[in-house]
Design an enzyme around this catalytic site. Structure first.
Site, PDB file in Angstrom:
ATOM      1  N   SER A 186     -14.939  39.055  -2.313  1.00 25.82           N
ATOM      2  CA  SER A 186     -14.621  38.207  -3.456  1.00 25.82           C
ATOM      3  C   SER A 186     -15.302  38.637  -4.751  1.00 25.82           C
ATOM      4  CB  SER A 186     -14.955  36.750  -3.139  1.00 25.82           C
ATOM      5  OG  SER A 186     -16.297  36.633  -2.722  1.00 25.82           O
ATOM      6  N   HIS A 214      -8.897  35.955  -0.072  1.00 19.79           N
ATOM      7  CA  HIS A 214      -8.340  36.701  -1.203  1.00 19.79           C
ATOM      8  C   HIS A 214      -7.300  37.746  -0.798  1.00 19.79           C
ATOM      9  CE1 HIS A 214     -11.099  34.915  -4.102  1.00 19.79           C
ATOM     10  NE2 HIS A 214     -12.043  35.048  -3.191  1.00 19.79           N
ATOM     11  N   LYS A 245      -6.141  29.185  -2.978  1.00 22.68           N
ATOM     12  CA  LYS A 245      -6.040  30.350  -3.862  1.00 22.68           C
ATOM     13  C   LYS A 245      -4.568  30.728  -4.075  1.00 22.68           C
ATOM     14  CE  LYS A 245     -10.785  31.272  -3.216  1.00 22.68           C
ATOM     15  NZ  LYS A 245     -11.817  31.448  -2.225  1.00 22.68           N
TER      16      LYS A 245
HETATM   17  C1  LIG Z   1     -13.043  30.754  -1.873  1.00 23.08           C
HETATM   18  C2  LIG Z   1     -13.557  31.289  -0.617  1.00 23.08           C
HETATM   19  C3  LIG Z   1     -13.877  30.468   0.465  1.00 23.08           C
HETATM   20  C4  LIG Z   1     -13.931  28.965   0.349  1.00 23.08           C
HETATM   21  O1  LIG Z   1     -12.696  28.414   0.201  1.00 23.08           O
HETATM   22  P1  LIG Z   1     -12.503  27.000  -0.514  1.00 23.08           P
HETATM   23  O2  LIG Z   1     -11.113  26.661  -0.148  1.00 23.08           O
HETATM   24  O3  LIG Z   1     -12.696  27.218  -1.974  1.00 23.08           O
HETATM   25  O4  LIG Z   1     -13.505  26.065   0.050  1.00 23.08           O
HETATM   26  C5  LIG Z   1     -14.216  31.067   1.652  1.00 23.08           C
HETATM   27  N1  LIG Z   1     -14.267  32.405   1.776  1.00 23.08           N
HETATM   28  C6  LIG Z   1     -14.010  33.220   0.745  1.00 23.08           C
HETATM   29  C7  LIG Z   1     -14.093  34.694   0.929  1.00 23.08           C
HETATM   30  C8  LIG Z   1     -13.660  32.684  -0.487  1.00 23.08           C
HETATM   31  O5  LIG Z   1     -13.436  33.488  -1.520  1.00 23.08           O
END
Ligand SMILES: *Cc1c(COP(=O)(O)O)cnc(C)c1O
Length: 397
Positions: A186, A214, A245
């Site tokens: 990320s 992602h 996302k």
């Molecule tokens: C954003 C993210 C999460 C957490 O997800 P949320 O839905 O925002 O709680 C977990 N793992 C990774 C790699 C992320 O980028």
């Protein structure tokens, strides 16, 4: 005498206060209006959005909004509690069947956030006497899941298969081993070396869990993620993804064998002790999945846009590490420099944000740009011009 809570309060008061006084504080900034999939209004001014996780441009899509509104009309704004008891709706089942089909697994289970999903998975799978082996750049929610589980945590150098093998060799033969990685990292935007990971996990009898936060909607011809990207369907034991996302709702899911999901349904504490996802978010997630499958051109577009942005930034002389995805870090160096880059960009109408220590190592502070399927070539060119001007003004390039 020393009160550590007071010391922590002081630390943050000083750090935030100093940054604000310098006009370099950009966190928790309220977006006042979403003007289009690529434009927002912040502090009274319209800006081009280059910090969004809505990779397929689906946030605000009328079909998703309509699905959420219909779900509220039918079921209300919440549930009767936790999933295990009275909180499960037919809507949850429909979404979970769709996610199982989408991931090509026997079953799937949803949770109230991606963060909670990672806590749930790791703490239900391993405990004391077991070993979790994580990439050094794994997301914080994965590390927190390890802490909750009580298993021994071992970390290997980022994307370094030789180091992973050393860790696997060192683990006690009787320990159950779980290897956990992000599919797309990320902060750096690079991809986990799935073929090598699978080979090592098989050789050392370890389970493999991959976080697709992602990569969902971004990797593979139909956005199915890292397995599709490498042409290796079915090799991941525990597939985790978020609904916050590319799928612009909230929540997370785990997908795997029917037995594994049954285990999570009854033993994962964040599932058992936290309320069910609310109806509109479930319906929106299901609608987003449907749109994504019906319009694979969105996946192609985010990939083409990301490729264009990365190539042009490299040509301008920016250090964007080994980014291969829609997350593109522009390395600045000091925290101060990253903040100044962001200020220059926002003043020129491009909404981007900084990532500083401790989220990334000291000296590797960056501006992190993300690009989506909704951006036009003109908008990307416009942002590139702003990045170049700001980068030159601050000596980043
Ligand atoms: C954003 C993210 C999460 C957490 O997800 P949320 O839905 O925002 O709680 C977990 N793992 C990774 C790699 C992320 O980028």
């Amino acid at each position: 005498m020393s009160d550590r809570i007071i010391a922590k309060i002081e630390y943050w008061r000083e750090r935030v206060g100093r940054t604000q006084a310098e006009g370099l504080y950009f966190f928790n900034e309220p977006v006042e209006a979403i003007l289009s999939p690529t434009r927002v209004r912040v502090r009274g001014r319209e800006m081009l959005m280059f910090a969004s996780y809505s990779y397929l441009g689906l946030l605000g899509d009328p079909r998703l909004n309509a699905a959420a509104q219909a779900a509220v009309a039918e079921f209300g704004t919440g549930t009767h509690g936790v999933r295990l008891l009275a909180g499960t709706l037919q809507l949850h089942h429909e979404l979970e069947v769709a996610l199982a089909n989408f991931t090509n697994r026997e079953a799937a289970l949803t949770f109230s956030s991606g963060y909670a999903t990672n806590l749930a998975a790791i703490s239900a799978l391993v405990g004391r006497r077991d070993v979790v082996i994580c990439d050094k750049l794994d997301h914080a929610s994965l590390l927190d899941g390890c802490a909750l589980s009580g298993a021994e945590l071992v970390r290997f150098h980022h994307n370094d298969l030789a180091d992973l093998e050393r860790c696997l060799k060192r683990a006690a033969p009787e320990a159950t081993k779980l290897v956990v990685v992000d599919a797309v990292f990320s902060m750096d935007g690079d991809i986990a070396p799935l073929p090598g990971l699978v080979e090592l996990c098989r050789a050392y009898n370890a389970w493999l869990m991959v976080d697709e936060a992602h990569s969902l909607g971004v990797l593979g011809a139909t956005g199915r993620g890292i397995e599709e990207h490498f042409g290796l369907d079915g090799v991941i034991d525990v597939k985790m993804g978020t609904l916050s996302k590319a799928i612009p709702s909230v929540g997370g899911y785990l997908a795997g064998s029917a037995g594994l999901i049954q285990l999570f349904r009854h033993a994962a504490r964040p599932f058992i002790f936290s309320a069910a996802l609310p109806p509109p978010q479930v319906a929106a997630a299901k609608a987003a999945l449907d749109v994504m499958l019906a319009e694979p051109e969105r996946v192609a577009r985010v990939q083409a846009n990301a490729c264009y942005l990365r190539e042009r930034l490299r040509a301008l002389g920016f250090n964007i590490l080994n980014s291969e995805t829609a997350i593109v870090p522009l390395i600045c160096g000091s925290d101060e420099c990253a903040y100044q880059m962001v200020r220059e960009c926002q003043q020129r109408g491009v909404f981007v944000l900084p990532v500083v220590s401790p989220a990334v190592p000291k000296g590797m502070a960056r501006l992190r740009a993300t690009v989506t399927a909704a951006h036009t070539r003109d908008e990307i060119d416009c942002a590139l011009e702003v990045f170049a001007e700001a980068g030159r003004a601050l000596g980043v390039i």
